[in-house]
Scaffold this active site. Structure first.
Site, PDB file in Angstrom:
ATOM      1  N   TYR A  31       0.822  -1.213   0.000  1.00 37.80           N
ATOM      2  CA  TYR A  31       0.000   0.000   0.000  1.00 37.80           C
ATOM      3  C   TYR A  31       0.852   1.257   0.000  1.00 37.80           C
ATOM      4  O   TYR A  31       2.069   1.194   0.167  1.00 37.80           O
ATOM      5  CB  TYR A  31      -0.947   0.003   1.208  1.00 37.80           C
ATOM      6  N   ARG A  50       7.565   3.562  -5.250  1.00 40.26           N
ATOM      7  CA  ARG A  50       7.700   2.674  -4.091  1.00 40.26           C
ATOM      8  C   ARG A  50       6.610   1.603  -4.096  1.00 40.26           C
ATOM      9  O   ARG A  50       6.861   0.446  -3.741  1.00 40.26           O
ATOM     10  CB  ARG A  50       7.681   3.469  -2.783  1.00 40.26           C
ATOM     11  N   HIS A  99      -2.591 -20.810   0.979  1.00 34.82           N
ATOM     12  CA  HIS A  99      -1.435 -19.945   1.202  1.00 34.82           C
ATOM     13  C   HIS A  99      -0.667 -19.646  -0.087  1.00 34.82           C
ATOM     14  O   HIS A  99      -0.286 -18.517  -0.346  1.00 34.82           O
ATOM     15  CB  HIS A  99      -0.472 -20.580   2.207  1.00 34.82           C
ATOM     16  N   LYS A 143       6.468  -2.012   1.849  1.00 35.89           N
ATOM     17  CA  LYS A 143       5.319  -1.366   2.505  1.00 35.89           C
ATOM     18  C   LYS A 143       4.137  -2.335   2.417  1.00 35.89           C
ATOM     19  O   LYS A 143       3.242  -2.192   1.585  1.00 35.89           O
ATOM     20  CB  LYS A 143       5.016  -0.006   1.863  1.00 35.89           C
ATOM     21  N   GLU A 175      13.149   2.257  13.558  1.00 35.42           N
ATOM     22  CA  GLU A 175      12.206   3.298  13.129  1.00 35.42           C
ATOM     23  C   GLU A 175      11.028   3.289  14.085  1.00 35.42           C
ATOM     24  O   GLU A 175      11.000   2.508  15.043  1.00 35.42           O
ATOM     25  CB  GLU A 175      11.757   3.053  11.684  1.00 35.42           C
ATOM     26  N   LEU A 199      11.352   0.905   6.651  1.00 39.31           N
ATOM     27  CA  LEU A 199      10.735   1.423   5.434  1.00 39.31           C
ATOM     28  C   LEU A 199      11.463   2.722   5.100  1.00 39.31           C
ATOM     29  O   LEU A 199      11.585   3.599   5.962  1.00 39.31           O
ATOM     30  CB  LEU A 199       9.240   1.711   5.657  1.00 39.31           C
TER      31      LEU A 199
HETATM   32  N1  PMP Z   1       8.079   3.523   8.646  1.00 37.62           N
HETATM   33  C1  PMP Z   1       6.931   2.841   8.704  1.00 37.62           C
HETATM   34  C2  PMP Z   1       6.919   1.497   9.353  1.00 37.62           C
HETATM   35  C3  PMP Z   1       5.751   3.399   8.160  1.00 37.62           C
HETATM   36  O1  PMP Z   1       4.605   2.714   8.215  1.00 37.62           O
HETATM   37  C4  PMP Z   1       5.802   4.685   7.573  1.00 37.62           C
HETATM   38  C5  PMP Z   1       4.580   5.360   7.012  1.00 37.62           C
HETATM   39  N2  PMP Z   1       3.667   4.532   6.468  1.00 37.62           N
HETATM   40  C6  PMP Z   1       7.017   5.364   7.532  1.00 37.62           C
HETATM   41  C7  PMP Z   1       8.142   4.746   8.077  1.00 37.62           C
HETATM   42  C8  PMP Z   1       7.129   6.733   6.917  1.00 37.62           C
HETATM   43  O2  PMP Z   1       7.085   6.662   5.506  1.00 37.62           O
HETATM   44  P1  PMP Z   1       6.585   7.882   4.626  1.00 37.62           P
HETATM   45  O3  PMP Z   1       7.417   9.062   4.977  1.00 37.62           O
HETATM   46  O4  PMP Z   1       6.820   7.435   3.227  1.00 37.62           O
HETATM   47  O5  PMP Z   1       5.140   8.085   4.946  1.00 37.62           O
END
Ligand code: PMP
Length: 280
Positions: A31, A50, A99, A143, A175, A199
């Site tokens: 997504y 992405r 699966h 993602k 993160e 991510l």
């Molecule tokens: N890390 C994770 C695990 C996330 O879910 C997100 C946002 N969906 C981000 C970082 C930040 O990514 P972005 O700046 O592209 O929204």
């Protein structure tokens, strides 16, 4: 409001997702969330790229860029939302539950838009975060719709009266549960490198670009939870949270508990990017 599911733009009130969509059983999809500011997409190509890369990483190879673009543009054009967040997901398809990948299915795209406001109050005041173990899988660069660990860890923050949970693997900060984490130490901006453990946020990349262009020393290096406790400044970033200062970690103040000066400078630089979308 007009949304989109599997080939059709439909009234959001009539949106129904097929129960055999593999998103329902397995979270088998990917997504994106994209911001629209004053009627303009922000970092559109980066999000589309992405999404396609995430799809490829899970062997959804037949997702056409032009289909993604036309869904996103369709949603934007059919809805009169000047400031919004557009959600799009792509799943492996609709099939009887097994699966293994089903044969002969097409990817299913779902998309909708919601109104969104900039989180200006928290950007000025800063927020509290808690830290917790990062027990997610080793493909966090995708993602993916599989967000159970992220959901559990975001709830941990909410229950603690905090805004975000900053995750760590054996003491190394990766993160946030839905954001990227940064610290500033001795005027150096530090964030985890873009590898399989995080991510690679579009906002993260934007902030790094702005910092480098403004001659800020940047290190894409892992830092520890102790480094976070002892940082001069800290913040997290995401598409919806933009640059949100962290003023407290696990009930301890970051420095003096004020929003840092470099953080403010980056917020201002970020704002000027938004102004460029709609010059006056
Ligand atoms: N890390 C994770 C695990 C996330 O879910 C997100 C946002 N969906 C981000 C970082 C930040 O990514 P972005 O700046 O592209 O929204």
């Amino acid at each position: 409001k007009i949304s989109y599911y599997n080939g059709e733009f439909i009234n959001d009130d009539d949106m129904k997702v097929e129960y055999k969509d593999r998103a329902v059983y397995f979270g088998d999809g990917v997504y994106e969330v994209i911001r629209i500011y004053d009627g303009e997409f922000f970092t559109f190509d980066e999000h589309v790229d992405r999404l396609i890369n995430s799809a490829r990483e899970i062997d959804i190879d037949d997702l056409e860029r032009e289909d993604v673009v036309s869904v996103l543009q369709g949603i934007k054009e059919k809805n009169n939302i000047e400031n919004g967040a557009l959600y799009i997901q792509v799943t492996r398809g609709i099939a009887v539950r097994n699966h293994n990948y089903p044969a002969g299915v097409e990817p299913v795209i779902m998309a909708y838009i919601n109104e969104a406001v900039r989180p200006l109050t928290q950007q000025e005041a800063g927020v509290n975060v808690v830290t917790s173990l990062d027990y997610r899988w080793l493909k966090c660069h995708i993602k993916s719709l599989n967000l159970l660990a992220n959901v559990l860890e975001k709830e941990r923050a909410v229950k603690a009266g905090a805004k975000e949970t900053i995750l760590h693997r054996e003491g190394t900060v990766t993160e946030g549960s839905s954001t990227n984490a940064f610290i500033v130490k001795d005027d150096v901006l530090i964030t985890h490198p873009a590898n399989n453990l995080i991510l690679n946020g579009i906002t993260r990349q934007e902030v790094l670009k702005l910092a480098k262009a403004d001659n800020v020393e940047v290190k894409e290096e892992a830092f520890s939870v102790d480094d976070l406790y002892e940082a001069d400044e800290a913040f997290f970033t995401s598409t919806t949270q933009e640059i949100t200062p962290i003023v407290q970690v696990d009930n301890k103040l970051v420095k003096d508990g004020e929003v840092g000066t470099l953080t403010k400078r980056l917020q201002n630089l970020f704002d000027s990017q938004l102004n460029k979308l709609n010059p006056v």
